[in-house]
Design an enzyme around this catalytic site. Structure first.
Site, PDB file in Angstrom:
ATOM      1  N   SER A   1       1.340  -1.079   0.235  1.00 39.75           N
ATOM      2  CA  SER A   1       0.082   0.217  -0.508  1.00 39.75           C
ATOM      3  C   SER A   1       0.899   1.010   0.298  1.00 39.75           C
ATOM      4  O   SER A   1       2.004   1.332   0.450  1.00 39.75           O
ATOM      5  CB  SER A   1      -1.020   0.432   1.332  1.00 39.75           C
ATOM      6  OG  SER A   1      -1.453   1.115   1.599  1.00 39.75           O
TER       7      SER A   1
ATOM      8  N   TYR B   1      -1.863  -1.083   9.865  1.00 39.96           N
ATOM      9  CA  TYR B   1      -2.131  -1.044   9.036  1.00 39.96           C
ATOM     10  C   TYR B   1      -1.035  -1.244   7.866  1.00 39.96           C
ATOM     11  O   TYR B   1      -0.566  -1.500   6.898  1.00 39.96           O
ATOM     12  CB  TYR B   1      -2.648  -0.216   8.127  1.00 39.96           C
ATOM     13  CG  TYR B   1      -3.033  -0.710   6.753  1.00 39.96           C
ATOM     14  CD1 TYR B   1      -4.146  -2.238   6.325  1.00 39.96           C
ATOM     15  CD2 TYR B   1      -3.171  -0.106   5.472  1.00 39.96           C
ATOM     16  CE1 TYR B   1      -4.050  -2.337   5.264  1.00 39.96           C
ATOM     17  CE2 TYR B   1      -3.035  -0.658   4.718  1.00 39.96           C
ATOM     18  CZ  TYR B   1      -3.373  -1.731   4.195  1.00 39.96           C
ATOM     19  OH  TYR B   1      -3.798  -1.845   2.714  1.00 39.96           O
TER      20      TYR B   1
END
Length: 265
Positions: free
Chosen positions: A152, A165
């Protein structure tokens, strides 16, 4: 005008006869990648915690004429991981491509994140990807293979409420580089793709508010949010012969986010 050499393109990006395993394929990015690999000619094994939830995807793979298998997988359970890889090898006799897509997308302020939530994110997104990669590497050793991790842009661009995350994805990118070094002698390449915000089923409610959607779009130079299909080309590059001399790298598929706001601009 030079004629299009279709055979050459197929040899570079085609996956005819190769076997791919995609984790977290029930919806969103994983689903799009599984279908993209199948369209390129691969036999595709897909996973989800509940294999029955893959029935709609299985029907689409049937329509494409792809050989496929749907497997239950719990990434926090090493025995489940080993069993999934063993099932693929038993079915097709080989494993050529692993796409580590499954993950937990926690959105929560650090002061409110519980130890249990932190552990779930890290154990799924990082530990699970490591164990999947290790099991796949054992199956690929000697014949070469491709491992593609889905990271990401949050791995490098800090965003509030994403501590667990972001940490898991930053570590995943470093793991990608280390495994690329270790497994190069086995003929296994290890790379990653890093998307920015991708509109999937789980995120539609998040961007139902036009103001929230417009704010995120303004951070992306190409002027739109991502679609799961935007990742297919990059993954095919890394999974096929076109990417045979690429390893240890992360490809940003982010509409320019990482050179705009993501880089502090």
């Amino acid at each position: 005008m030079t004629p299009l050499d279709r055979d050459r393109l197929v040899s570079l990006f085609g996956l005819e006869g190769r076997v791919a395993l995609v984790t977290g394929a029930r919806q969103g990015i994983g689903r799009a990648l599984a279908l993209g690999l199948a369209r390129a000619g691969a036999h595709v094994a897909t996973t989800a915690r509940d294999a029955a939830s893959l029935s709609d995807l299985a029907r689409e793979l049937d329509e494409l004429g792809s050989e496929h298998a749907e497997l239950g997988l719990e990434l926090r359970d090493p025995a489940s991981i080993d069993a999934a890889v063993a099932a693929v090898v038993e079915r097709w006799g080989r494993l050529d491509v692993l796409v580590n897509n499954a993950g937990v997308p926690l959105r929560k302020d650090a002061l409110e994140t519980t130890v249990e939530e932190w552990d779930e994110v890290l154990e799924t997104n990082l530990r699970g990807a490591f164990l999947m990669s290790r099991a796949a590497a054992h199956a690929m050793a000697g014949s070469g293979g491709r491992i593609v991790n889905v990271s990401s842009t949050f791995a490098r661009a800090p965003v509030a409420s994403r501590s667990a995350y972001a940490a898991s994805k930053a570590a995943l990118e470093q793991l990608t580089r280390v495994l690329a070094l270790e497994w190069a002698s086995l003929g296994i390449t290890v790379n990653a793709v890093a998307p920015t915000t991708i509109v999937t089923e789980s995120r539609r409610d998040l961007f139902a508010d036009p103001a929230a959607r417009d704010a995120r779009v303004r951070e992306i130079p190409l002027g739109r949010l991502g679609d799961a299909e935007d990742l297919v080309g990059a993954v095919l590059l890394l999974a096929g012969d076109a990417g045979r001399f690429m390893t240890g790298t992360t490809i940003a598929v982010d509409g320019g986010y990482s050179v705009g706001r993501g880089a502090g601009g």
